[in-house]
Enzyme design. Structure first.
Site, PDB file in Angstrom:
ATOM      1  N   HIS A 173      27.878  32.873  39.629  1.00  0.00           N
ATOM      2  CA  HIS A 173      27.707  33.722  38.441  1.00  0.00           C
ATOM      3  C   HIS A 173      29.075  34.211  37.991  1.00  0.00           C
ATOM      4  O   HIS A 173      29.782  34.866  38.742  1.00  0.00           O
ATOM      5  CB  HIS A 173      26.786  34.902  38.759  1.00  0.00           C
ATOM      6  CG  HIS A 173      25.341  34.531  38.795  1.00  0.00           C
ATOM      7  ND1 HIS A 173      24.358  35.340  38.286  1.00  0.00           N
ATOM      8  CD2 HIS A 173      24.712  33.430  39.259  1.00  0.00           C
ATOM      9  CE1 HIS A 173      23.182  34.761  38.413  1.00  0.00           C
ATOM     10  NE2 HIS A 173      23.374  33.604  39.031  1.00  0.00           N
ATOM     11  N   TYR A 206      21.833  45.107  35.351  1.00  0.00           N
ATOM     12  CA  TYR A 206      21.665  46.471  35.847  1.00  0.00           C
ATOM     13  C   TYR A 206      21.264  47.302  34.635  1.00  0.00           C
ATOM     14  O   TYR A 206      21.888  47.210  33.585  1.00  0.00           O
ATOM     15  CB  TYR A 206      22.983  47.011  36.414  1.00  0.00           C
ATOM     16  CG  TYR A 206      23.493  46.305  37.649  1.00  0.00           C
ATOM     17  CD1 TYR A 206      24.162  45.086  37.562  1.00  0.00           C
ATOM     18  CD2 TYR A 206      23.305  46.855  38.908  1.00  0.00           C
ATOM     19  CE1 TYR A 206      24.640  44.440  38.707  1.00  0.00           C
ATOM     20  CE2 TYR A 206      23.789  46.218  40.053  1.00  0.00           C
ATOM     21  CZ  TYR A 206      24.440  45.009  39.937  1.00  0.00           C
ATOM     22  OH  TYR A 206      24.898  44.365  41.064  1.00  0.00           O
ATOM     23  N   PRO A 244      23.215  50.083  47.563  1.00  0.00           N
ATOM     24  CA  PRO A 244      23.227  48.655  47.190  1.00  0.00           C
ATOM     25  C   PRO A 244      23.699  48.379  45.759  1.00  0.00           C
ATOM     26  O   PRO A 244      23.884  47.235  45.377  1.00  0.00           O
ATOM     27  CB  PRO A 244      21.764  48.243  47.355  1.00  0.00           C
ATOM     28  CG  PRO A 244      20.995  49.505  47.250  1.00  0.00           C
ATOM     29  CD  PRO A 244      21.864  50.581  47.785  1.00  0.00           C
ATOM     30  N   LYS A 259      27.764  45.608  48.001  1.00  0.00           N
ATOM     31  CA  LYS A 259      28.920  45.532  48.903  1.00  0.00           C
ATOM     32  C   LYS A 259      28.563  45.503  50.386  1.00  0.00           C
ATOM     33  O   LYS A 259      29.445  45.259  51.219  1.00  0.00           O
ATOM     34  CB  LYS A 259      29.856  46.739  48.648  1.00  0.00           C
ATOM     35  CG  LYS A 259      30.544  46.689  47.291  1.00  0.00           C
ATOM     36  CD  LYS A 259      31.369  45.436  47.139  1.00  0.00           C
ATOM     37  CE  LYS A 259      31.817  45.202  45.700  1.00  0.00           C
ATOM     38  NZ  LYS A 259      32.215  43.798  45.490  1.00  0.00           N
ATOM     39  N   TYR A 281      33.888  44.250  41.557  1.00  0.00           N
ATOM     40  CA  TYR A 281      32.610  43.560  41.749  1.00  0.00           C
ATOM     41  C   TYR A 281      32.825  42.194  42.409  1.00  0.00           C
ATOM     42  O   TYR A 281      32.079  41.805  43.308  1.00  0.00           O
ATOM     43  CB  TYR A 281      31.895  43.386  40.396  1.00  0.00           C
ATOM     44  CG  TYR A 281      30.420  43.062  40.531  1.00  0.00           C
ATOM     45  CD1 TYR A 281      29.966  41.739  40.490  1.00  0.00           C
ATOM     46  CD2 TYR A 281      29.471  44.071  40.727  1.00  0.00           C
ATOM     47  CE1 TYR A 281      28.620  41.433  40.638  1.00  0.00           C
ATOM     48  CE2 TYR A 281      28.122  43.773  40.866  1.00  0.00           C
ATOM     49  CZ  TYR A 281      27.710  42.446  40.818  1.00  0.00           C
ATOM     50  OH  TYR A 281      26.367  42.149  40.965  1.00  0.00           O
TER      51      TYR A 281
HETATM   52  C1  PHB Z   1      19.870  41.467  45.144  1.00  0.00           C
HETATM   53  O1  PHB Z   1      19.808  40.364  44.562  1.00  0.00           O
HETATM   54  O2  PHB Z   1      19.103  41.775  46.094  1.00  0.00           O
HETATM   55  C2  PHB Z   1      20.900  42.476  44.684  1.00  0.00           C
HETATM   56  C3  PHB Z   1      21.800  42.116  43.690  1.00  0.00           C
HETATM   57  C4  PHB Z   1      22.757  43.051  43.275  1.00  0.00           C
HETATM   58  C5  PHB Z   1      22.784  44.316  43.846  1.00  0.00           C
HETATM   59  C6  PHB Z   1      21.867  44.672  44.851  1.00  0.00           C
HETATM   60  C7  PHB Z   1      20.920  43.750  45.274  1.00  0.00           C
HETATM   61  O3  PHB Z   1      23.713  45.225  43.434  1.00  0.00           O
END
Ligand code: PHB
Ligand code: APR
Length: 390
Positions: free
Chosen positions: A72, A201, A293, A297, A385
């Site tokens: 990605h 997000y 989460p 990280k 990130y």
């Molecule tokens: C996930 O795909 O489980 C996931 C992706 C991004 C995050 C947290 C969890 O910031």
């Protein structure tokens, strides 16, 4: 039983450390409390920094990752009805992240260790660490009702937040730093096509949501929920309705819903224990630190800890060089704290804090507008990130 490094914990940190040590001729044993099926049944995050991808290639466990992982080059942040695209590749001269479930990383590591004839002991109960302030530390545990003793030159505590290793560092030596958040994440796995090509997000007045994926047929979604909620409070219908309500309208309208095949609630906390080593004990991964989460990280910090620790053990055993082991805690913590900062910052930006006053709500909006309109702000987010240098 004798070994050079006794590794407590058979999650990503312990398994990756074991693999890298084996490949460099350092003898080790992994001691895992749970069964393999139990460990592989845990659904965790799925965004890998380039540093972790490179380490998995170095560990020669990246074949499936190469075939099935999705690279990605960007992701989206929705703030109420505005959407900010973060073009990771353009901002960071071509760096990106790879979407690949942590469960799959763990599975690949187990398979490689089995093939190499490595010693991974499951169902190791009542494990305890002994004599870590001497040059012959030991680990005791019960297996099938029999007490076992393993003596080692070093113990690697890779036993997660709830394991015994961190506590083996005396209270007089250990400093703990913690923030708890007044909400949790309810996560759902569904065999449905992801709502979008990239992760989204979303910050909404009713709370945070995240649209992620594991493959083109397997989606992973999260909604912020009250910290004392239980999965029983959340039917699939309630989950999908709440998720849709927090997404931009055109995204919500294209969401494909379906039965959840996994549903769980996780609390959010920021936590660091210092130091990450004491005499013959070295901590790596969640045993030493926890991040919310939001910044993805957790797994990636376990990876950088293992990068530093594996190299330090190899220097010690193969080159008789001790300084990297001596410097391990300081080296690892420098990167840990920067990831803690980033994860805290992203969590503050995107979540609804129940006790937030109107001034703080305006600050959140201003932070997003700054991000939306500043390349410098986007670059700061992007370089964190994709992962800061090891
Ligand atoms: C996930 O795909 O489980 C996931 C992706 C991004 C995050 C947290 C969890 O910031
Ligand atoms: N004895 C032996 N093993 C133990 C003990 C014990 N007393 N206590 C815990 N363990 C095992 C757990 O069963 C688990 O398999 O240690 C392992 C720790 O693994 P993780 O918790 O996955 O931690 P880590 O390997 O550091 O990986 C960090 O995992 O939990 C996620 O979000 C976290 O993505 C991050 C990653």
């Amino acid at each position: 039983m004798k070994t050079q490094v006794a590794i407590v914990g058979g999650g990503p940190a312990g398994l990756l450390l074991s693999r890298l040590l084996h490949l460099n001729g350092v003898d080790n044993v992994v001691l895992e409390r749970r069964s393999r099926d139990y460990v592989l049944g845990r659904i965790r995050a799925g965004v890998l920094e380039q540093g972790l991808v490179d380490l998995l290639h170095e560990a020669d466990v990246a074949e499936r990752l190469k075939a099935e992982g999705e690279v990605h080059a960007g992701f989206n942040i929705a703030f109420h009805d505005d959407v900010c695209h973060i073009d990771l590749a353009q901002l960071t001269d071509g760096k990106n992240v790879t979407v690949y479930g942590q469960t799959e990383v763990t599975r690949d590591l187990y398979e490689a260790l089995d093939t190499a004839g490595a010693t991974v002991i499951h169902d190791a109960e009542n494990l305890a660490l002994h004599d870590i302030d001497t040059d012959s530390p030991k680990v005791t545990f019960d297996q099938n009702g029999q007490e076992q003793i393993i003596s080692a030159a070093f113990i690697a505590g890779c036993d997660g937040f709830h394991g015994p290793s961190r506590q083996a560092i005396p209270n007089s030596v250990r400093q703990e730093y913690e923030l708890t958040y007044p909400f949790g994440w309810l996560g759902v796995l569904s065999e449905t096509p992801p709502v979008a090509e990239e992760l989204m997000y979303a910050s909404h007045e009713s709370g945070f949501a995240l649209c992620s994926l594991r493959s083109r047929q397997l989606s992973r979604y999260y909604v912020q929920c009250p910290v004392d909620d239980s999965v029983a409070d959340w039917s699939d219908d309630r989950f999908w309705d709440e998720l849709k309500s927090r997404l931009p309208t055109e995204v919500a309208n294209s969401l494909v819903t379906g039965p959840s095949i996994e549903k769980s609630i996780a609390p959010l906390r920021s936590f660091v224990a210092e130091p990450m080593s004491w005499n013959r004990l070295f901590l790596a991964g969640d045993s030493a630190h926890i991040v919310p989460p939001t910044g993805a990280k957790g797994l990636n910090l376990a990876a950088s800890d293992v990068y530093y620790l594996s190299r330090a053990f190899v220097d010690y055993f193969n080159r008789d060089v001790e300084s990297p082991l001596r410097d391990y805690s300081k080296t690892a913590l420098a990167r840990v704290w920067k990831a803690e900062r980033f994860s805290w910052w992203m969590t503050r930006l995107l979540h609804l804090f129940p006790d937030q006053n109107k001034f703080e709500q305006r600050l959140q909006a201003a932070e997003f507008n700054y991000l939306l309109n500043s390349e410098a702000a986007k670059l700061a987010l992007a370089e964190n990130y994709v992962g800061l240098e090891y």
